[in-house]
Design a protein around this motif. Structure first.
Motif, PDB file in Angstrom:
ATOM      1  N   GLU A   1       0.856  -1.188   0.000  1.00 28.54           N
ATOM      2  CA  GLU A   1       0.000   0.000   0.000  1.00 28.54           C
ATOM      3  C   GLU A   1       0.888   1.232   0.000  1.00 28.54           C
ATOM      4  OE1 GLU A   1      -3.578   2.127   2.582  1.00 28.54           O
ATOM      5  OE2 GLU A   1      -2.895   0.091   3.076  1.00 28.54           O
ATOM      6  N   ILE A   2       0.738   2.039  -1.030  1.00 33.51           N
ATOM      7  CA  ILE A   2       1.599   3.208  -1.250  1.00 33.51           C
ATOM      8  C   ILE A   2       0.759   4.460  -1.066  1.00 33.51           C
ATOM      9  CG2 ILE A   2       3.091   4.397  -2.901  1.00 33.51           C
ATOM     10  CD1 ILE A   2       3.558   1.745  -4.268  1.00 33.51           C
ATOM     11  N   GLY A   3       1.267   5.382  -0.267  1.00 29.03           N
ATOM     12  CA  GLY A   3       0.667   6.694  -0.140  1.00 29.03           C
ATOM     13  C   GLY A   3       1.377   7.703  -1.022  1.00 29.03           C
ATOM     14  N   TYR A   4       0.632   8.592  -1.617  1.00 28.44           N
ATOM     15  CA  TYR A   4       1.233   9.605  -2.491  1.00 28.44           C
ATOM     16  C   TYR A   4       0.605  10.958  -2.182  1.00 28.44           C
ATOM     17  CZ  TYR A   4      -3.028   8.594  -5.215  1.00 28.44           C
ATOM     18  OH  TYR A   4      -4.309   8.393  -5.613  1.00 28.44           O
ATOM     19  N   PRO A   5       1.317  12.049  -2.481  1.00 28.75           N
ATOM     20  CA  PRO A   5       0.807  13.384  -2.137  1.00 28.75           C
ATOM     21  C   PRO A   5      -0.444  13.729  -2.932  1.00 28.75           C
ATOM     22  CG  PRO A   5       2.784  13.540  -3.478  1.00 28.75           C
ATOM     23  CD  PRO A   5       2.643  12.095  -3.111  1.00 28.75           C
ATOM     24  N   ALA A   6      -1.216  14.666  -2.407  1.00 25.89           N
ATOM     25  CA  ALA A   6      -2.488  15.039  -3.024  1.00 25.89           C
ATOM     26  C   ALA A   6      -2.298  15.760  -4.347  1.00 25.89           C
ATOM     27  CB  ALA A   6      -3.291  15.918  -2.065  1.00 25.89           C
TER      28      ALA A   6
END
Length: 528
Positions: A154-159
């Motif tokens: 699970e990868i989070g990325y900037p808005a």
């Protein structure tokens, strides 16, 4: 004898002295071994510490050392503690085996560094992706399989990342696949609302399912098999390892089908001809066939002289005659059905029996017709494509993806069931299937592997059964025998068939008697 006795005595004395010396220096060896292991542990901990935390860690260690030195008898206690711990650590002559490195500490930092150029924001005061960042700050969860390969992430990325643009998403998917391994297929679930990307490595689909009789309802065609999460149906299958169940990709045909025609696209060796054979074997159980082999490779020669197969054409001359007959047959069926409906009578059997038109690489015949100044074979498909659902006529086309632009607009508009086989770029898959695909194929795909989209459904993975050409000596014997067992014989066709294709007098030496219902005719490309 005396010399030997003196030599043995001297050797024993030397050995005894060595043992005394070893016993004397044993504590020092023990402490030195422990200090060496302490130093190795300290070096490993220092290398594992992130760069931004090394300064505070070093300052804390120095402050602790100064505090110990200021205590009464502090240096003595510190030396005694160090010597005692070294003696305890070095008591085993053999060093304990070093634990295997965590796969996350080896692979995830590389993936984080590869994503940084695409997800870092130059105007962000505190970007989550930076040169000295930590992967733990953006990767929420991960898992690895028994072989140490990435299974889920699970990868989070900037808005501010443009996750609504297919090109931007394709770049990220390409980077993740390159670092996680190109030999597998991955599913990418973009949660644009929460700025999260879920990556899942998919299990390989079975490639050893031979051709066989499928448990389906009339009008249902098994195109292949897919993931269990994609469909809510399982059918029994026979495999070399034993019987089992697999989730099928079902294409429903007939007068009430919303997707009456199918278009299969793929490169050379991708398995489009295999898909046509799979459909032909199932269609012959309840209908009649007309096959046009535009490539002229002989992939469908096994259907020649089979009951229910009107013709197998490989030349432009024969293809035009066969498609002209198919258009007239469509008109005849429509007229018969309308007349029966007007009189309130049941529809005649020869107008309701399914008729299948299978065309393999029709654009090659179109180019040949254009060069010779003859009608385009695709123009003769207008009526079967537009009125085929009402007339029980189904058209299946197989073409290379590079030649998809040379297909007529009617073909593109009426073939709402799509199959794309082979490894292709996301942009090509989007253009062929009509919607973006959240699955990334492997770098090297086996024959028959691809994606299928039936109507408005989401695209899913597809593995076509191993329906090989029974006339191909290079194919495994068990696969060829499975196809031969499904081919119809003359004593197995008892249903009413459509009127046979008329003979072509210019190349027919003598008039042939009209064949009985269900008989097969093989036309060799004669002109009307």
């Amino acid at each position: 004898m005396s010399l030997t006795r003196h030599f043995t005595r001297g050797r024993d004395l030397a050995r005894t002295a060595g043992d005394h010396a070893a016993d004397m220096f044993a504590p020092l060896t023990l402490i030195a071994r422990g200090l060496r292991r302490h130093a190795g542990w300290t070096r490993a901990r220092w290398q594992a510490t992130p760069r931004e935390r090394r300064g505070p860690t070093l300052l804390l260690a120095v402050a602790g050392a100064v505090g110990v030195l200021l205590l009464p008898h502090g240096p003595l206690f510190a030396v005694l503690a160090l010597v005692g711990s070294a003696a305890w650590k070095g008591r085993d002559p053999k060093a304990p085996p070093e634990p295997a490195p965590d796969p996350a500490d080896v692979k995830l930092p590389a993936l984080y560094a590869a994503l940084t150029p695409y997800l870092a924001g130059p105007d962000d005061p505190c970007p989550p992706y930076r040169a000295d960042g930590r992967y733990q700050d953006v990767f929420a969860g991960w898992s690895f399989d028994a072989e140490g390969r990435l299974a889920t992430l699970e990868i989070g990325y900037p808005a501010y990342f443009t996750d609504t643009e297919p090109a931007a998403r394709a770049r990220i998917e390409q980077v993740v696949q390159g670092k996680a391994g190109r030999a597998r297929e991955y599913r990418f679930d973009w949660d644009q609302e929460c700025n999260r990307l879920q990556v899942t490595a998919l299990a390989p689909l079975p490639q050893d399912v031979p051709a066989q009789t499928w448990v389906t309802a009339p009008g249902e065609i098994v195109l292949g098999f897919t993931d269990p999460q994609t469909v809510q149906r399982m059918i029994p299958v026979e495999r070399p390892g034993g019987p089992g169940h697999q989730p099928p990709v079902i294409w429903r045909t007939g007068p009430r089908s919303a997707e009456p025609h199918l278009l299969a696209l793929g490169g050379a060796g991708s398995g489009t001809s295999t898909l046509l054979r799979t459909i032909a074997l199932q269609a012959l159980a309840h209908g009649d066939l007309l096959v046009i082999d535009g490539a002229g490779t002989g992939e469908h020669a096994c259907l020649v002289n089979r009951p229910g197969v009107h013709t197998v054409e490989t030349s432009l001359h024969g293809a035009l005659a066969a498609l002209d007959w198919a258009a007239q047959e469509t008109e005849r069926r429509l007229a018969a059905l309308n007349a029966a409906r007007y009189r309130g009578e049941p529809a005649p059997a020869d107008a309701t029996r399914p008729l299948w038109l299978l065309l393999d690489h029709p654009t090659e015949l179109s180019e040949l017709a254009q060069a010779e100044g003859r009608p385009d074979p695709q123009d003769l498909l207008e009526l079967p494509l537009r009125q085929g659902r009402a007339a029980r006529v189904t058209v299946v086309l197989a073409e290379s993806l590079e030649a998809a632009d040379r297909l007529s607009p009617t073909v593109h508009a009426t073939t709402r069931a799509r199959v794309v086989l082979g490894a292709h770029r996301p942009q090509e898959l989007h253009r062929a299937l009509g919607v973006p695909v959240d699955l990334v194929p492997a770098a090297h795909t086996p024959p028959g592997r691809g994606f299928a989209r039936i109507g408005n459904q989401a695209p899913g993975r597809l593995q076509v059964p191993a329906t090989v050409d029974p006339l191909d000596d290079g194919a495994p014997a068990r696969l060829r025998e499975a196809v031969i067992a499904l081919l119809p014989h003359r004593d197995t066709r008892t249903e009413a068939a459509a009127p046979p294709m008329p003979a072509h007098p210019p190349q027919q030496p003598a008039a042939e008697p009209q064949q009985p219902a269900g008989a097969s005719r093989v036309e060799l490309g004669k002109a009307r």
